[in-house]
Motif scaffolding. Sequence first.
Motif, PDB file in Angstrom:
ATOM      1  N   GLU A  88       0.853  -1.203   0.000  1.00  0.00           N
ATOM      2  CA  GLU A  88       0.000   0.000   0.000  1.00  0.00           C
ATOM      3  C   GLU A  88       0.879   1.240   0.000  1.00  0.00           C
ATOM      4  OE1 GLU A  88      -2.356  -3.092   0.348  1.00  0.00           O
ATOM      5  OE2 GLU A  88      -1.330  -2.703   2.240  1.00  0.00           O
ATOM      6  N   GLY A  89       1.955   1.197  -0.778  1.00  0.00           N
ATOM      7  CA  GLY A  89       2.959   2.250  -0.767  1.00  0.00           C
ATOM      8  C   GLY A  89       2.543   3.532  -1.448  1.00  0.00           C
ATOM      9  N   LEU A  90       3.534   4.431  -1.589  1.00  0.00           N
ATOM     10  CA  LEU A  90       3.261   5.796  -2.038  1.00  0.00           C
ATOM     11  C   LEU A  90       2.847   5.867  -3.505  1.00  0.00           C
ATOM     12  CD1 LEU A  90       6.264   7.550  -0.260  1.00  0.00           C
ATOM     13  CD2 LEU A  90       3.874   7.534   0.469  1.00  0.00           C
ATOM     14  N   LEU A  91       3.707   5.428  -4.390  1.00  0.00           N
ATOM     15  CA  LEU A  91       3.450   5.603  -5.823  1.00  0.00           C
ATOM     16  C   LEU A  91       2.262   4.777  -6.290  1.00  0.00           C
ATOM     17  CD1 LEU A  91       4.551   7.147  -8.253  1.00  0.00           C
ATOM     18  CD2 LEU A  91       5.981   5.169  -8.790  1.00  0.00           C
ATOM     19  N   SER A  92       2.089   3.582  -5.735  1.00  0.00           N
ATOM     20  CA  SER A  92       0.984   2.712  -6.172  1.00  0.00           C
ATOM     21  C   SER A  92      -0.371   3.219  -5.697  1.00  0.00           C
ATOM     22  CB  SER A  92       1.202   1.281  -5.679  1.00  0.00           C
ATOM     23  OG  SER A  92       1.242   1.222  -4.266  1.00  0.00           O
ATOM     24  N   THR A  93      -0.381   4.238  -4.827  1.00  0.00           N
ATOM     25  CA  THR A  93      -1.655   4.845  -4.427  1.00  0.00           C
ATOM     26  C   THR A  93      -2.254   5.642  -5.583  1.00  0.00           C
ATOM     27  OG1 THR A  93      -0.972   4.943  -2.110  1.00  0.00           O
ATOM     28  CG2 THR A  93      -2.767   6.395  -2.755  1.00  0.00           C
ATOM     29  N   LEU A  94      -1.410   6.102  -6.502  1.00  0.00           N
ATOM     30  CA  LEU A  94      -1.897   6.866  -7.660  1.00  0.00           C
ATOM     31  C   LEU A  94      -2.886   6.057  -8.504  1.00  0.00           C
ATOM     32  CD1 LEU A  94      -1.628   9.513  -9.311  1.00  0.00           C
ATOM     33  CD2 LEU A  94       0.279   8.438 -10.524  1.00  0.00           C
ATOM     34  N   PRO A  95      -2.551   4.842  -8.961  1.00  0.00           N
ATOM     35  CA  PRO A  95      -3.550   4.065  -9.701  1.00  0.00           C
ATOM     36  C   PRO A  95      -4.692   3.575  -8.831  1.00  0.00           C
ATOM     37  CG  PRO A  95      -1.566   2.765  -9.352  1.00  0.00           C
ATOM     38  CD  PRO A  95      -1.240   4.168  -8.933  1.00  0.00           C
ATOM     39  N   ALA A  96      -4.468   3.473  -7.509  1.00  0.00           N
ATOM     40  CA  ALA A  96      -5.573   3.110  -6.622  1.00  0.00           C
ATOM     41  C   ALA A  96      -6.656   4.189  -6.652  1.00  0.00           C
ATOM     42  CB  ALA A  96      -5.061   2.897  -5.196  1.00  0.00           C
ATOM     43  N   VAL A  97      -6.233   5.441  -6.809  1.00  0.00           N
ATOM     44  CA  VAL A  97      -7.203   6.526  -6.995  1.00  0.00           C
ATOM     45  C   VAL A  97      -7.991   6.285  -8.279  1.00  0.00           C
ATOM     46  CG1 VAL A  97      -7.441   8.991  -7.502  1.00  0.00           C
ATOM     47  CG2 VAL A  97      -5.905   8.230  -5.673  1.00  0.00           C
ATOM     48  N   GLY A  98      -7.311   5.751  -9.303  1.00  0.00           N
ATOM     49  CA  GLY A  98      -8.013   5.414 -10.546  1.00  0.00           C
ATOM     50  C   GLY A  98      -9.122   4.404 -10.321  1.00  0.00           C
ATOM     51  N   THR A  99      -8.899   3.453  -9.430  1.00  0.00           N
ATOM     52  CA  THR A  99      -9.959   2.494  -9.095  1.00  0.00           C
ATOM     53  C   THR A  99     -11.164   3.211  -8.510  1.00  0.00           C
ATOM     54  OG1 THR A  99      -8.325   0.741  -8.679  1.00  0.00           O
ATOM     55  CG2 THR A  99     -10.515   0.454  -7.716  1.00  0.00           C
ATOM     56  N   GLY A 100     -10.905   4.185  -7.635  1.00  0.00           N
ATOM     57  CA  GLY A 100     -12.006   4.968  -7.072  1.00  0.00           C
ATOM     58  C   GLY A 100     -12.722   5.787  -8.121  1.00  0.00           C
ATOM     59  N   ASP A 137      -2.203  -6.878 -19.695  1.00  0.00           N
ATOM     60  CA  ASP A 137      -1.360  -7.775 -18.901  1.00  0.00           C
ATOM     61  C   ASP A 137      -0.166  -8.289 -19.706  1.00  0.00           C
ATOM     62  OD1 ASP A 137      -0.760  -9.661 -16.657  1.00  0.00           O
ATOM     63  OD2 ASP A 137      -1.432 -11.176 -18.089  1.00  0.00           O
ATOM     64  N   GLY A 138      -0.299  -8.356 -21.016  1.00  0.00           N
ATOM     65  CA  GLY A 138       0.786  -8.846 -21.860  1.00  0.00           C
ATOM     66  C   GLY A 138       2.021  -7.967 -21.833  1.00  0.00           C
ATOM     67  N   VAL A 139       1.844  -6.660 -21.581  1.00  0.00           N
ATOM     68  CA  VAL A 139       2.992  -5.742 -21.556  1.00  0.00           C
ATOM     69  C   VAL A 139       3.171  -5.062 -20.198  1.00  0.00           C
ATOM     70  CG1 VAL A 139       2.991  -5.283 -24.028  1.00  0.00           C
ATOM     71  CG2 VAL A 139       1.544  -3.901 -22.520  1.00  0.00           C
ATOM     72  N   PHE A 140       2.122  -5.055 -19.384  1.00  0.00           N
ATOM     73  CA  PHE A 140       2.178  -4.449 -18.046  1.00  0.00           C
ATOM     74  C   PHE A 140       1.428  -5.397 -17.114  1.00  0.00           C
ATOM     75  CE2 PHE A 140       1.205  -0.385 -15.410  1.00  0.00           C
ATOM     76  CZ  PHE A 140       2.353  -0.581 -14.668  1.00  0.00           C
ATOM     77  N   PRO A 141       2.128  -6.371 -16.537  1.00  0.00           N
ATOM     78  CA  PRO A 141       1.465  -7.490 -15.855  1.00  0.00           C
ATOM     79  C   PRO A 141       0.502  -7.074 -14.756  1.00  0.00           C
ATOM     80  CG  PRO A 141       3.797  -7.936 -16.130  1.00  0.00           C
ATOM     81  CD  PRO A 141       3.590  -6.504 -16.535  1.00  0.00           C
ATOM     82  N   ILE A 142      -0.564  -7.830 -14.628  1.00  0.00           N
ATOM     83  CA  ILE A 142      -1.517  -7.661 -13.529  1.00  0.00           C
ATOM     84  C   ILE A 142      -0.787  -7.950 -12.226  1.00  0.00           C
ATOM     85  CG2 ILE A 142      -3.580  -8.633 -12.453  1.00  0.00           C
ATOM     86  CD1 ILE A 142      -4.574  -9.190 -15.367  1.00  0.00           C
ATOM     87  N   ASN A 143      -0.800  -6.976 -11.318  1.00  0.00           N
ATOM     88  CA  ASN A 143      -0.030  -7.105 -10.093  1.00  0.00           C
ATOM     89  C   ASN A 143      -0.659  -6.245  -9.008  1.00  0.00           C
ATOM     90  OD1 ASN A 143       2.061  -6.472  -8.055  1.00  0.00           O
ATOM     91  ND2 ASN A 143       3.450  -7.569  -9.422  1.00  0.00           N
ATOM     92  N   LYS A 144      -1.166  -6.888  -7.954  1.00  0.00           N
ATOM     93  CA  LYS A 144      -1.823  -6.135  -6.887  1.00  0.00           C
ATOM     94  C   LYS A 144      -0.848  -5.274  -6.104  1.00  0.00           C
ATOM     95  CE  LYS A 144      -4.255  -6.473  -2.506  1.00  0.00           C
ATOM     96  NZ  LYS A 144      -3.218  -5.662  -1.804  1.00  0.00           N
ATOM     97  N   ALA A 145       0.327  -5.830  -5.777  1.00  0.00           N
ATOM     98  CA  ALA A 145       1.287  -5.081  -4.962  1.00  0.00           C
ATOM     99  C   ALA A 145       1.714  -3.787  -5.632  1.00  0.00           C
ATOM    100  CB  ALA A 145       2.505  -5.957  -4.663  1.00  0.00           C
ATOM    101  N   LEU A 146       1.851  -3.805  -6.961  1.00  0.00           N
ATOM    102  CA  LEU A 146       2.186  -2.596  -7.717  1.00  0.00           C
ATOM    103  C   LEU A 146       0.940  -1.821  -8.130  1.00  0.00           C
ATOM    104  CD1 LEU A 146       5.026  -3.893 -10.075  1.00  0.00           C
ATOM    105  CD2 LEU A 146       5.264  -2.363  -8.116  1.00  0.00           C
ATOM    106  N   TRP A 147      -0.217  -2.435  -8.010  1.00  0.00           N
ATOM    107  CA  TRP A 147      -1.510  -1.854  -8.424  1.00  0.00           C
ATOM    108  C   TRP A 147      -1.385  -1.372  -9.876  1.00  0.00           C
ATOM    109  CZ3 TRP A 147      -4.938  -2.182  -4.230  1.00  0.00           C
ATOM    110  CH2 TRP A 147      -6.268  -1.851  -4.501  1.00  0.00           C
TER     111      TRP A 147
END
Length: 384
Positions: free
Chosen positions: A206-218, A256-266
């Motif tokens: 739940e780090g700093l940079l990965s919070t940016l795409p988490a906002v995209g989920t919202g 996912d083929g070029v930017f893998p699905i990854n929860k930790a990196l969101w």
Amino acid sequence: MEAKEYIVENKHGLKLVGTSRLLSLDFFRGLTVAAMILVNNPGDWGHIYAPLEHAPWHGWTPTDLIFPFFLFIVGVSITFALEGGKDKKGVVGKIVKRSMTLFLLGLFLNFFPKFDITLVRIPGVLQRIAIVYLVCSLIFLKTTSRQQLYILVSVLIGYWLLLTVVPVPGVGYANLEPATNLAAWFDYSILTPAHVYKPAKTWDPEGLLSTLPAVGTGVIGMLVGTWLRSSRPAADKVAWLFASGCLATLGGLIWDGVFPINKALWTSSYVLLAGGLAMLGLALCYWLIDVQNYRRGVLPFVAFGVNAITVFFLSGLIPRVMNLIHVNQPDGTELGSKEYLYRSFIAPPFADPKNASLAGALTFVLIWFGILWWMYKKDVIIKV
């Protein structure tokens, strides 16, 4: 306390009643929170069925969908809570206050029971919810739906480029490895290893940079909420929501083929996959519950949904408290009371330790259901 009044839907559109709640949204939120509690509280962390664990790195399991589903629901809820308050004074102050409360609750869970400021983990689930709620609420108040879509696209593409193009200081090349990617560098450099998720050592899921795409989920949730609040016929809403969900899911799988699905990196592909599946889930719930008036088995999860933050916080706090209470064993060792109860009363009937562990988790969920059902019947809703 808050009255439980809901939107009444029919094939011609919606009618607002009372506090304008969607019963299907409370159900979907409750189902998500119950799943959170289930996967966070196995009887034995050493014996867990694979679907109830997170993917080790790239890839996903059903468990990896739970948190983004909740952030998606946060986005949907914002449109119902703030639509009438866009022009009201003090609304921003209330948003900030609620965000601070959520953040501090999460920080308290990380502090408890040692309260060691030198080693406390700063990020966390409630902290990320707080930030996403704050940023998405302000975006909703200041932008149109079209502008929100532009923001979503910009965030997803921008984050993709950041992680796959920008060189990582000290490493020299962009990469997606656990300890050397750009998001990990931000956590390591700013938070420092002492204040991140301890098993990861140098970075935080739940780090700093990965919070940016988490906002995209919202933001995806906000777009869906605005769509559901429109005056279009219910059948049109469901059809377009299903179509959009399928397209987003497909887009995530292709990306996912070029930017893998990854929860930790969101990752951006993960945002689309989880957002698409959340749209499909909410569309199904909305059609069955709010349009077709299906009620069988719904209210138990609604009881979880209307007190979601409360039960999540307490379900994290109480096991910590129980582990402070030690029970002496015949061999002279001590067990925390939670582990003692599990070993003494839940695990013995099961030959397979994974079944025993699952039974322990289900027991915990059922205990909370009993408490929340009583609160629901008494109209006790603790607003955070």
